[in-house]
Design a protein around this motif. Structure first.
Motif, short mmCIF file in Angstrom:
data_model
loop_
_atom_site.label_atom_id
_atom_site.label_comp_id
_atom_site.label_asym_id
_atom_site.label_seq_id
_atom_site.Cartn_x
_atom_site.Cartn_y
_atom_site.Cartn_z
N LEU A 187 0.85 -1.18 0.00
CA LEU A 187 0.00 0.00 0.00
C LEU A 187 0.89 1.24 0.00
O LEU A 187 1.80 1.36 0.82
CB LEU A 187 -0.93 0.01 1.22
N ALA A 188 0.63 2.15 -0.92
CA ALA A 188 1.44 3.36 -1.06
C ALA A 188 1.27 4.30 0.11
O ALA A 188 2.13 5.16 0.36
CB ALA A 188 1.08 4.08 -2.36
N HIS A 189 0.15 4.20 0.80
CA HIS A 189 -0.14 4.99 2.00
C HIS A 189 -0.73 4.06 3.06
O HIS A 189 -1.51 3.16 2.72
CB HIS A 189 -1.19 6.08 1.74
N THR A 190 -0.41 4.30 4.31
CA THR A 190 -1.19 3.66 5.37
C THR A 190 -2.64 4.11 5.20
O THR A 190 -2.90 5.31 5.04
CB THR A 190 -0.69 4.09 6.75
N PRO A 191 -3.62 3.21 5.19
CA PRO A 191 -5.02 3.62 5.02
C PRO A 191 -5.41 4.70 6.02
O PRO A 191 -5.17 4.57 7.22
CB PRO A 191 -5.80 2.31 5.26
N PHE A 192 -6.02 5.77 5.50
CA PHE A 192 -6.29 6.94 6.33
C PHE A 192 -7.73 7.44 6.28
O PHE A 192 -8.09 8.35 7.01
CB PHE A 192 -5.35 8.09 5.94
N THR A 193 -8.55 6.80 5.43
CA THR A 193 -9.94 7.26 5.33
C THR A 193 -10.92 6.35 6.03
O THR A 193 -12.11 6.69 6.15
CB THR A 193 -10.35 7.39 3.85
N GLU A 194 -10.47 5.19 6.50
CA GLU A 194 -11.34 4.30 7.26
C GLU A 194 -10.52 3.54 8.29
O GLU A 194 -9.38 3.16 8.04
CB GLU A 194 -12.06 3.31 6.33
N ARG A 195 -11.11 3.36 9.46
CA ARG A 195 -10.46 2.57 10.51
C ARG A 195 -10.71 1.11 10.19
O ARG A 195 -11.85 0.65 10.14
CB ARG A 195 -11.04 2.95 11.87
N LEU A 196 -9.65 0.39 9.93
CA LEU A 196 -9.78 -0.99 9.50
C LEU A 196 -10.02 -1.93 10.68
O LEU A 196 -9.51 -1.70 11.78
CB LEU A 196 -8.51 -1.42 8.76
N GLY A 197 -10.74 -2.99 10.42
CA GLY A 197 -11.00 -3.98 11.45
C GLY A 197 -9.78 -4.85 11.72
O GLY A 197 -8.90 -5.02 10.86
N GLU A 198 -9.73 -5.42 12.91
CA GLU A 198 -8.60 -6.25 13.32
C GLU A 198 -8.37 -7.42 12.38
O GLU A 198 -7.23 -7.73 12.01
CB GLU A 198 -8.84 -6.75 14.75
N ALA A 199 -9.45 -8.07 11.94
CA ALA A 199 -9.31 -9.25 11.09
C ALA A 199 -8.68 -8.89 9.75
O ALA A 199 -7.82 -9.62 9.23
CB ALA A 199 -10.67 -9.91 10.87
N LEU A 200 -9.08 -7.76 9.16
CA LEU A 200 -8.54 -7.35 7.88
C LEU A 200 -7.06 -7.00 8.00
O LEU A 200 -6.23 -7.37 7.15
CB LEU A 200 -9.31 -6.16 7.32
N ILE A 201 -6.71 -6.31 9.08
CA ILE A 201 -5.31 -5.94 9.30
C ILE A 201 -4.46 -7.19 9.49
O ILE A 201 -3.36 -7.31 8.92
CB ILE A 201 -5.19 -4.99 10.50
N GLU A 202 -4.93 -8.13 10.26
CA GLU A 202 -4.18 -9.37 10.46
C GLU A 202 -4.06 -10.16 9.16
O GLU A 202 -3.01 -10.77 8.89
CB GLU A 202 -4.85 -10.21 11.54
#
Length: 327
Positions: A187-202
């Motif tokens: 990802l060119a940027h850390t996602p900044f427009t939505e707070r991602l869920g734990e499962a998706l991040i893992e």
């Protein structure tokens, strides 16, 4: 002058940190592998200022592939690049004032056959022909249309067949998931427009996805910076690989290391040796035996809290100038 104990320095900063002094001036300090900014736009900055600002290598993530292929690349900064943004008709960054037509290619067909006008394979092949080390795709739902899953997957598959990773600009709800499900590597940027869920991040961390930080670019948008730091904190804690990157050229900022980026990474839990690893990772393709080093003059920091400010004092020197103490 006696250099500080190497093992004490490495306990805080990692094995790459070496006490040394400069042969000509006698100045003592710490040497580290060359620092890389993994997200810049060279056509928007004066690259000649990078070395004095501590940056030896850059990854250009959106530029004219012809001009990038023409550049002499034997000096500093060393440059890897994506070539043009791949997007859909009307998609980001089309028509942006900072994005001339030469840095954008519209993909209109998921065809994996070479030579198809607007085809996925044709668009990837063009960037590869001009020397790209990575392919950049745009997934900005806040700006306009984005790739459908079929076309995005075709771009990723074509790039993978050519041994090229794919990096995505993700912005807007659902874009991180779209990138992950298509097999995007970075990802060119850390996602900044939505707070991602734990499962998706893992899931992203398990898949081996890398995230380029670009946290400081949101310094004037409290909500976006808070969201990006929260996402990166969770990603790093899940074992995800973080790369230092600033989107340099976006806004009026110092050309070189960005102190605010180092501070924000530290706040996200990317500290000490991990912070240095994010700066020195040779992604996507840099020669790890470069004849330059990042040199920070003076004493090494004593505690983790001092590391970001200390790193921001770095500049680039030839390794032949440095004398290391083996003790």
């Amino acid at each position: 002058m006696t250099l500080p104990d190497r093992f004490e320095v490495q306990a805080l900063l990692g094995d790459a940190a070496l006490p040394c002094r400069r042969a000509i001036t006698g100045e003592h300090g710490i040497s580290l592998p060359p620092f890389i900014d993994h997200h810049v736009h060279l056509h928007l900055i004066d690259e000649h200022e990078l070395a004095a600002g501590g940056i030896a290598g850059v990854v250009d993530l959106g530029g004219d592939p012809i001009e990038l292929a023409r550049r002499a690349n034997g000096g500093i900064p060393r440059v890897a690049y994506a070539g043009a943004f791949l997007t859909v008709p009307g998609g980001y960054p089309s028509a942006r004032p900072w994005a001339p037509d030469a840095i954008v290619r519209e993909v209109t067909d998921p065809s994996a056959h070479p030579g198809v006008r607007g085809g996925a394979a044709t668009s990837v092949d063009e960037q590869a022909t001009f020397g790209a080390s990575v392919i950049k795709v745009s997934l900005n739902a806040g700006f306009g249309p984005v790739f459908d899953a079929e076309t995005l997957s075709a771009v990723v598959a074509t790039a993978r067949a050519r041994d090229l990773p794919v990096v995505a600009h993700v912005e807007g709800d659902g874009m991180t998931r779209l990138a992950l499900e298509a097999g995007v590597d970075v990802l060119a940027h850390t996602p900044f427009t939505e707070r991602l869920g734990e499962a998706l991040i893992e899931q992203a961390a398990r898949a081996g996805q890398r995230w380029i930080s670009t946290l400081d670019i949101h310094r004037d948008d409290v909500a976006a910076q808070r969201t990006s730091i929260a996402n990166l904190t969770a990603f790093a804690a899940a074992g995800g690989t973080v790369l230092y990157g600033t989107d340099l050229g976006n806004g009026d900022r110092r050309v070189g290391l960005i102190a605010g980026e180092l501070d924000a990474l530290d706040a996200a839990g990317v500290r000490g040796a991990a912070l240095i690893a994010s700066l020195t990772a040779p992604w996507p393709r840099f020669d790890e035996s470069a004849a330059v080093a990042s040199f920070i003059p003076g004493d090494a920091p004593a505690i983790l809290d001092e590391v970001p400010a200390w790193l921001s004092r770095a500049y680039v020197v030839p390794t032949e100038e440095l004398i290391h103490d083996d003790h």
